[in-house]
Design an enzyme around this catalytic site. Structure first.
Site, PDB file in Angstrom:
ATOM      1  N   LYS A  44       0.864  -1.194   0.000  1.00  0.00           N
ATOM      2  CA  LYS A  44       0.000   0.000   0.000  1.00  0.00           C
ATOM      3  C   LYS A  44       0.905   1.250   0.000  1.00  0.00           C
ATOM      4  O   LYS A  44       1.950   1.274   0.661  1.00  0.00           O
ATOM      5  CB  LYS A  44      -0.880  -0.063   1.253  1.00  0.00           C
ATOM      6  CG  LYS A  44      -1.817   1.093   1.448  1.00  0.00           C
ATOM      7  CD  LYS A  44      -3.144   0.907   0.736  1.00  0.00           C
ATOM      8  CE  LYS A  44      -3.990   2.177   0.870  1.00  0.00           C
ATOM      9  NZ  LYS A  44      -4.949   2.323  -0.222  1.00  0.00           N
ATOM     10  N   CYS A 138      -3.079   8.086  -7.956  1.00  0.00           N
ATOM     11  CA  CYS A 138      -4.289   7.994  -7.133  1.00  0.00           C
ATOM     12  C   CYS A 138      -5.179   9.192  -7.508  1.00  0.00           C
ATOM     13  O   CYS A 138      -4.750  10.345  -7.402  1.00  0.00           O
ATOM     14  CB  CYS A 138      -3.925   8.033  -5.659  1.00  0.00           C
ATOM     15  SG  CYS A 138      -5.375   7.911  -4.619  1.00  0.00           S
ATOM     16  N   LYS A 176       3.852   4.638 -11.720  1.00  0.00           N
ATOM     17  CA  LYS A 176       2.474   4.153 -11.943  1.00  0.00           C
ATOM     18  C   LYS A 176       1.598   5.248 -12.531  1.00  0.00           C
ATOM     19  O   LYS A 176       1.454   6.330 -11.959  1.00  0.00           O
ATOM     20  CB  LYS A 176       1.888   3.639 -10.628  1.00  0.00           C
ATOM     21  CG  LYS A 176       0.510   3.007 -10.806  1.00  0.00           C
ATOM     22  CD  LYS A 176       0.112   2.231  -9.581  1.00  0.00           C
ATOM     23  CE  LYS A 176      -1.283   1.666  -9.685  1.00  0.00           C
ATOM     24  NZ  LYS A 176      -1.657   0.925  -8.480  1.00  0.00           N
TER      25      LYS A 176
HETATM   26  C1  LIG Z   1      -9.550  -0.070  -2.384  1.00  0.00           C
HETATM   27  C2  LIG Z   1      -8.405   0.281  -3.279  1.00  0.00           C
HETATM   28  C3  LIG Z   1      -7.283   0.942  -2.781  1.00  0.00           C
HETATM   29  C4  LIG Z   1      -6.216   1.258  -3.604  1.00  0.00           C
HETATM   30  N1  LIG Z   1      -5.117   1.887  -3.084  1.00  0.00           N
HETATM   31  C5  LIG Z   1      -4.041   2.140  -3.885  1.00  0.00           C
HETATM   32  C6  LIG Z   1      -2.858   2.703  -3.345  1.00  0.00           C
HETATM   33  O1  LIG Z   1      -2.726   2.956  -2.149  1.00  0.00           O
HETATM   34  N2  LIG Z   1      -1.843   2.961  -4.205  1.00  0.00           N
HETATM   35  C7  LIG Z   1      -1.906   2.675  -5.543  1.00  0.00           C
HETATM   36  O2  LIG Z   1      -0.956   2.912  -6.273  1.00  0.00           O
HETATM   37  N3  LIG Z   1      -3.023   2.126  -6.070  1.00  0.00           N
HETATM   38  C8  LIG Z   1      -4.079   1.847  -5.278  1.00  0.00           C
HETATM   39  N4  LIG Z   1      -5.197   1.256  -5.821  1.00  0.00           N
HETATM   40  C9  LIG Z   1      -5.258   0.988  -7.271  1.00  0.00           C
HETATM   41  C10 LIG Z   1      -4.897  -0.462  -7.610  1.00  0.00           C
HETATM   42  O3  LIG Z   1      -3.576  -0.784  -7.226  1.00  0.00           O
HETATM   43  C11 LIG Z   1      -5.053  -0.746  -9.125  1.00  0.00           C
HETATM   44  O4  LIG Z   1      -4.181   0.099  -9.851  1.00  0.00           O
HETATM   45  C12 LIG Z   1      -6.471  -0.513  -9.645  1.00  0.00           C
HETATM   46  O5  LIG Z   1      -7.442  -0.828  -8.667  1.00  0.00           O
HETATM   47  C13 LIG Z   1      -6.781  -1.332 -10.903  1.00  0.00           C
HETATM   48  O6  LIG Z   1      -6.516  -2.706 -10.720  1.00  0.00           O
HETATM   49  P1  LIG Z   1      -7.604  -3.790 -10.204  1.00  0.00           P
HETATM   50  O7  LIG Z   1      -8.765  -3.757 -11.167  1.00  0.00           O
HETATM   51  O8  LIG Z   1      -6.870  -5.107 -10.194  1.00  0.00           O
HETATM   52  O9  LIG Z   1      -8.005  -3.372  -8.846  1.00  0.00           O
HETATM   53  C14 LIG Z   1      -6.274   0.924  -4.991  1.00  0.00           C
HETATM   54  C15 LIG Z   1      -7.395   0.255  -5.497  1.00  0.00           C
HETATM   55  C16 LIG Z   1      -8.456  -0.084  -4.667  1.00  0.00           C
HETATM   56  C17 LIG Z   1      -9.636  -0.819  -5.240  1.00  0.00           C
END
Ligand SMILES: Cc1cc2nc3c(=O)[nH]c(=O)nc-3n(C[C@H](O)[C@H](O)[C@H](O)COP(=O)(O)O)c2cc1C
Length: 366
Positions: A44, A138, A176
């Site tokens: 995270k 983010c 990212k």
């Molecule tokens: C609840 C939640 C919290 C997230 N927190 C972060 C974070 O702290 N840092 C980050 O780079 N991406 C964060 N993301 C983004 C995810 O790492 C990812 O890039 C995005 O959700 C798309 O991938 P997925 O469909 O597999 O979730 C978060 C996503 C979700 C759903």
């Protein structure tokens, strides 16, 4: 079958990586996922001052299929980690000590100030993590402090901040990307100019998951109010695939891509790899299915490799990229195919299939 893959010098036991978010929220959950068989994890996102990070409840929202109820889209308004950096530094050390063969990537984010980014980079690097991921993406909450996608949406800032980190980093640096821009190649190229070794894509897409027709309030609703949040899960996959392929076709070969967005099984993971991702990250999929989903990821990719005769994970990467073209080229290819079909139709063995008088007329010009 050996699923290991070396990316920017980091040896992943397999290409399956937890995406930054709840699945990497502390040492305990990271350990659980490594025990379950994940090759790596992006923890995270951390920053210097966790006290500034205050989360709200509720902070998630789901979009379900009208027919089956399956979750097809997921929105969150969660911020980066609200755990103190000192605690994180201890936990990074502890995880690396217990799991030396798994790849642990620290996701970092700070305000627009060189000394803060460099201080955070140095501190985290000293714990022995294998690499960095710079969170320029983010799309909610942190942007009010000019962090996250506020940087990723401005290529000049992306380049500058990346160069602050790469100036002091001795380990690989991935940047990212936010998908909330018109041309994802621009910030990616800026990050590469700033010294990034890899690009992670995508973070979440800005969204409003719905409106409650009883209360008239947009969701997720916190004390009656709402902010747009980040959209993830399977609904975003086609957009992520398009962006990953655009990046893979545009950036130098020695810059790696970590594909992210709506991956829920080995089929999805393979699509990202075929379009240029060396590793894949999964966040929402793990939140909905649990860490055990890695078993199917491994089995599915192994079966695909056996069926298609691939000997290593690296061989899969980018294999479908040569099949992208331009619309004009597709039209020309279609015309050429028609011509060659017509050519085939004029061959002698066609004669028996048609009445001889009809065939004679067909081949006559006047
Ligand atoms: C609840 C939640 C919290 C997230 N927190 C972060 C974070 O702290 N840092 C980050 O780079 N991406 C964060 N993301 C983004 C995810 O790492 C990812 O890039 C995005 O959700 C798309 O991938 P997925 O469909 O597999 O979730 C978060 C996503 C979700 C759903």
């Amino acid at each position: 079958m050996d699923l290991s893959t070396t990316v920017n010098g980091m040896k992943f036991p397999n290409p399956f990586v937890l995406g930054s978010g709840p699945p990497g929220t502390n040492a305990r959950v990271l350990a659980k996922s490594f025990d379950a068989g994940w090759g790596g994890a992006v923890a995270k996102t951390v920053s210097l001052e966790s006290a500034k990070v205050v989360n709200v409840v509720p902070r998630y929202g789901k979009l379900r299929s009208r027919s089956t109820g399956e979750v097809i889209g997921f929105e969150n308004i969660e911020l980066i980690s609200d755990r103190p950096i000192d605690v994180w530094l201890d936990e990074f050390r502890q995880v690396k000590k217990e799991y030396p063969n798994n790849i642990l990537i620290a996701s970092i984010m700070e305000e627009y100030e060189k000394s803060r980014w460099q201080e955070l980079t140095r501190m985290v690097q000293d714990t022995g993590v294998d690499g960095f991921e710079l969170n320029f993406s983010c799309p909610h909450g942190m942007t009010e402090r000019k962090m996250g996608s506020e940087m990723g949406e401005h290529p000049d800032l992306t380049e500058e901040v990346t160069s602050w980190v790469t100036e002091v980093a001795k380990i690989p640096v991935w940047a990212k990307m936010t998908p909330n821009i018109t041309n994802i190649r621009e910030p990616a190229q800026a990050a590469i100019a700033g010294g990034a070794n890899g690009i992670s894509a995508i973070n979440t897409i800005l969204s409003v998951i719905g409106v409650d027709l009883n209360t008239l309030r947009p969701m997720p609703t916190v004390e009656g109010y709402c902010v747009p949040g980040g959209y993830s899960a399977q609904a975003v996959r086609p957009i992520a695939l398009r962006m990953v392929s655009q990046l893979a076709l545009a950036i130098p070969d020695d810059v790696s891509i970590s594909g992210i967005g709506g991956i829920e099984n080995s089929h999805d993971a393979l699509e990202f790899m075929l379009l240029g991702a060396s590793t894949v990250q999964i966040c929402t999929g793990v939140m909905l299915q649990g860490v055990k989903m890695v078993d199917e990821l491994k089995e599915g990719v192994e079966k695909f490799m056996t069926d298609k005769g691939f000997d290593s994970v690296q061989e899969i990467v980018g294999k479908s990229l040569p099949y992208f073209s331009t619309h004009m080229d597709l039209v020309q290819k279609m015309k050429a195919a028609k011509r060659s079909k017509a050519g085939e139709a004029s061959r002698d063995n066609e004669w028996a299939q048609k009445d001889i008088t009809e065939k004679t007329a067909e081949l006559t010009s006047n």
